[in-house]
Design a protein around this motif. Structure first.
Motif, PDB file in Angstrom:
ATOM      1  N   ASP A 169       0.805  -1.219   0.000  1.00  0.00           N
ATOM      2  CA  ASP A 169       0.000   0.000   0.000  1.00  0.00           C
ATOM      3  C   ASP A 169       0.840   1.271   0.000  1.00  0.00           C
ATOM      4  O   ASP A 169       0.290   2.380  -0.022  1.00  0.00           O
ATOM      5  N   GLU A 170       2.167   1.131   0.054  1.00  0.00           N
ATOM      6  CA  GLU A 170       3.066   2.275   0.055  1.00  0.00           C
ATOM      7  C   GLU A 170       4.044   2.174  -1.101  1.00  0.00           C
ATOM      8  O   GLU A 170       4.375   1.065  -1.548  1.00  0.00           O
ATOM      9  N   PRO A 171       4.552   3.306  -1.614  1.00  0.00           N
ATOM     10  CA  PRO A 171       5.552   3.250  -2.676  1.00  0.00           C
ATOM     11  C   PRO A 171       6.800   2.515  -2.203  1.00  0.00           C
ATOM     12  O   PRO A 171       7.152   2.542  -1.023  1.00  0.00           O
ATOM     13  N   LEU A 172       7.463   1.857  -3.146  1.00  0.00           N
ATOM     14  CA  LEU A 172       8.714   1.159  -2.864  1.00  0.00           C
ATOM     15  C   LEU A 172       9.826   1.868  -3.630  1.00  0.00           C
ATOM     16  O   LEU A 172       9.776   1.967  -4.862  1.00  0.00           O
ATOM     17  N   THR A 173      10.822   2.377  -2.913  1.00  0.00           N
ATOM     18  CA  THR A 173      11.955   3.045  -3.549  1.00  0.00           C
ATOM     19  C   THR A 173      13.248   2.412  -3.051  1.00  0.00           C
ATOM     20  O   THR A 173      13.488   2.332  -1.841  1.00  0.00           O
ATOM     21  N   ARG A 174      14.071   1.964  -3.982  1.00  0.00           N
ATOM     22  CA  ARG A 174      15.371   1.408  -3.626  1.00  0.00           C
ATOM     23  C   ARG A 174      16.215   1.292  -4.886  1.00  0.00           C
ATOM     24  O   ARG A 174      15.724   1.461  -5.998  1.00  0.00           O
ATOM     25  N   ARG A 175      17.506   0.991  -4.682  1.00  0.00           N
ATOM     26  CA  ARG A 175      18.402   0.768  -5.815  1.00  0.00           C
ATOM     27  C   ARG A 175      18.443  -0.724  -6.116  1.00  0.00           C
ATOM     28  O   ARG A 175      18.757  -1.537  -5.249  1.00  0.00           O
ATOM     29  N   PHE A 176      18.104  -1.083  -7.371  1.00  0.00           N
ATOM     30  CA  PHE A 176      18.067  -2.482  -7.818  1.00  0.00           C
ATOM     31  C   PHE A 176      19.212  -2.749  -8.795  1.00  0.00           C
ATOM     32  O   PHE A 176      19.652  -1.855  -9.527  1.00  0.00           O
ATOM     33  N   GLN A 177      19.644  -3.992  -8.827  1.00  0.00           N
ATOM     34  CA  GLN A 177      20.510  -4.445  -9.912  1.00  0.00           C
ATOM     35  C   GLN A 177      19.602  -4.894 -11.055  1.00  0.00           C
ATOM     36  O   GLN A 177      18.860  -5.867 -10.937  1.00  0.00           O
ATOM     37  N   THR A 178      19.648  -4.162 -12.162  1.00  0.00           N
ATOM     38  CA  THR A 178      18.731  -4.422 -13.267  1.00  0.00           C
ATOM     39  C   THR A 178      19.278  -5.386 -14.309  1.00  0.00           C
ATOM     40  O   THR A 178      18.515  -5.920 -15.117  1.00  0.00           O
TER      41      THR A 178
END
Length: 492
Positions: free
Chosen positions: A428-437
């Protein structure tokens, strides 16, 4: 439920063109990038509408094949299920004439789209009183002049449940020799019934179809179905409806020798993980869960039955429905079949029809999970931006392996080799993080918000993500939403 507006996108035409499947049913795990394995069921679309959709949308969008509703003559009535009660094997129905059907198949082929016909061969009608079918054929419950008769032994009478209906799904005899909700059950073990069904399927092949969905295959012994299909050309594609049921006698694994099989377990579990916000459990989702081998499994979010009986998600679930389609199209397991139907209030409601009972042309109009529909409106889920965008994403990643997996309760992210990356958030909340794409450095357009044509004049029509030299990117995934990037949606 998170706001569906987080998933709004702007376009439906995909980046890559379509090459119709030369061997329909080839699964994504066996494919290089740029090929296609996604089908779509255009439920109760008439033949002229399917032809236009093949030309205008399905072909350009990279859809491999379209499933057309049963083309045979059926009982009359406004309900959707009348199409699934055959009166004869004449290709004449409320969806169009034989000539229109053949023209539709030809038009779809020109657009690079294969055509499957929904084949109802387990049974005939379920009406006790004699009647007249759509094209004028007279019939009784167990009497179909020129085809079948009770006197000739063409029907089963199992003597088990009330009115010969199935009483026990844990007994294979009941499932395959008793009647499914009063539908006259064909004796598919007899030479005459087998020969008659084979002739019908061969007739459809003569009109150009590339294969069949075998309706209610579970209610036909696998050996009987094999005998019916054996005389047909070996390249005729077959996908079978065999509903998985816990502790039941008849299971999907029994039918894999006849062709591909729909994996109902996938759709049911998918609903649970999306609705409960437990996306992390989808790591390993597929064969590890006891499902069919991916090479012969057809996956789906919903179909015409499950959207009515409530055992899966459907279009009314908005953002959750979109998220389920994103995951289905992103996973390397199986080959997805999209669903596209019409809005309804009551489960028996049929599509919009004119005064004569003919189904009216499909008109998609404005589409998307945020659109409100009145009964009879065409929902056109296959055109929703996130779904259309993920079809292009699937084509771009091809057979690349699932790597860089990351989970967190309500979220799941992974790359497909160096070709694509997707992050999904059921919370229910935004997810912000650094991902290995796994992607090369550059700016990428998000195909969930940008649809199948995420770039326009060197700009993103939806959101964008900058990937650093080390393949990482800081990504914000909206609640109940997803972000998907692929090599074909990179800005120069």
């Amino acid at each position: 439920m998170p706001a569906a507006a987080t998933l709004i996108a702007a376009s439906v035409a995909l980046l890559s063109g379509c090459s119709g499947l030369s061997t329909a049913g080839t699964v994504a795990a066996d494919q290089p990038a740029g090929t296609h394995d996604v089908g779509v069921q255009l439920f109760q679309w008439n033949w002229d509408s399917i032809a236009r959709e093949c030309t205008d949308t399905l072909g350009p969008n990279g859809i491999a094949w379209v499933l057309a509703s049963p083309p045979n003559e059926h009982v009359t009535g406004p309900e959707w299920w009348t199409s699934y009660q055959p009166v004869s094997y004449r290709v004449e129905s409320r969806l169009g004439t034989r000539e229109q059907f053949e023209s539709m198949v030809s038009t779809c082929h020109e657009a690079g789209v294969d055509v499957l016909a929904d084949a109802v061969v387990n049974h005939m009608t379920g009406r006790d009183e004699p009647g007249v079918g759509w094209a004028g054929s007279r019939h009784g419950h167990y009497d179909y002049p020129g085809l079948y008769s009770d006197a000739a032994g063409d029907f089963h009478h199992c003597g088990r449940g009330e009115g010969d209906d199935i009483a026990n799904y844990r007994a294979a005899f009941d499932v395959q020799s008793c009647e499914l909700v009063n539908l006259a059950d064909l004796a598919t073990e007899t030479p005459h019934v087998r020969k008659t069904i084979t002739a019908y399927l061969a007739d459809l092949l003569s009109l150009g179809v590339d294969g069949f969905r075998i309706d209610a295959a579970k209610h036909i012994p696998a050996a009987d179905l094999a005998a019916i299909l054996a005389p047909l050309p070996p390249d005729a594609y077959v996908v079978q409806e065999v509903i998985r049921g816990s502790r039941e006698a008849v299971q999907p694994e029994m039918y894999t020798g006849n062709g591909d099989v729909f994996e109902f377990g996938f759709a049911r579990e998918l609903e649970g993980m999306v609705e409960s916000g437990t996306m992390s459990v989808s790591e390993g989702f597929g064969e590890d869960w006891g499902f069919l081998p991916g090479r012969i499994a057809r996956t789906f979010v919903d179909n015409h039955d499950t959207e009515r009986n409530g055992e899966t998600l459907n279009y009314t679930d908005g953002a959750q429905y979109v998220l389920a389609n994103v995951l289905t199209l992103a996973l390397p397991y199986g080959s997805p079949v999209l669903y596209s139907g019409y809005a309804f209030s009551a489960g028996d409601d049929g599509p919009a029809q004119d005064a004569s009972g003919r189904v009216q042309d499909a008109d998609c109009g404005t589409v998307g999970p945020e659109v409100s529909h009145s009964d009879g409106d065409w929902v056109c889920q296959h055109r929703w931006d996130a779904i259309a965008g993920m079809v292009s994403w699937r084509s771009a990643v091809g057979d690349a392996p699932l790597e860089n997996s990351w989970t967190r309760g309500d979220a799941y992210a992974f790359s497909r080799g160096e070709r694509g990356f997707v992050a999904m958030n059921a919370g229910d909340e935004p997810l912000t993080r650094r991902f290995q794409t796994g992607l090369a450095a550059g700016r990428y357009c998000d195909v969930v918000t940008g649809g199948g044509t995420p770039t326009a004049a060197e700009a993103c029509s939806g959101g964008s993500v900058e990937v650093a030299a080390d393949g990482t990117a800081r990504v914000t995934v909206p609640p109940g939403g997803a972000v998907a990037l692929h090599v074909g949606a990179r800005l120069s």
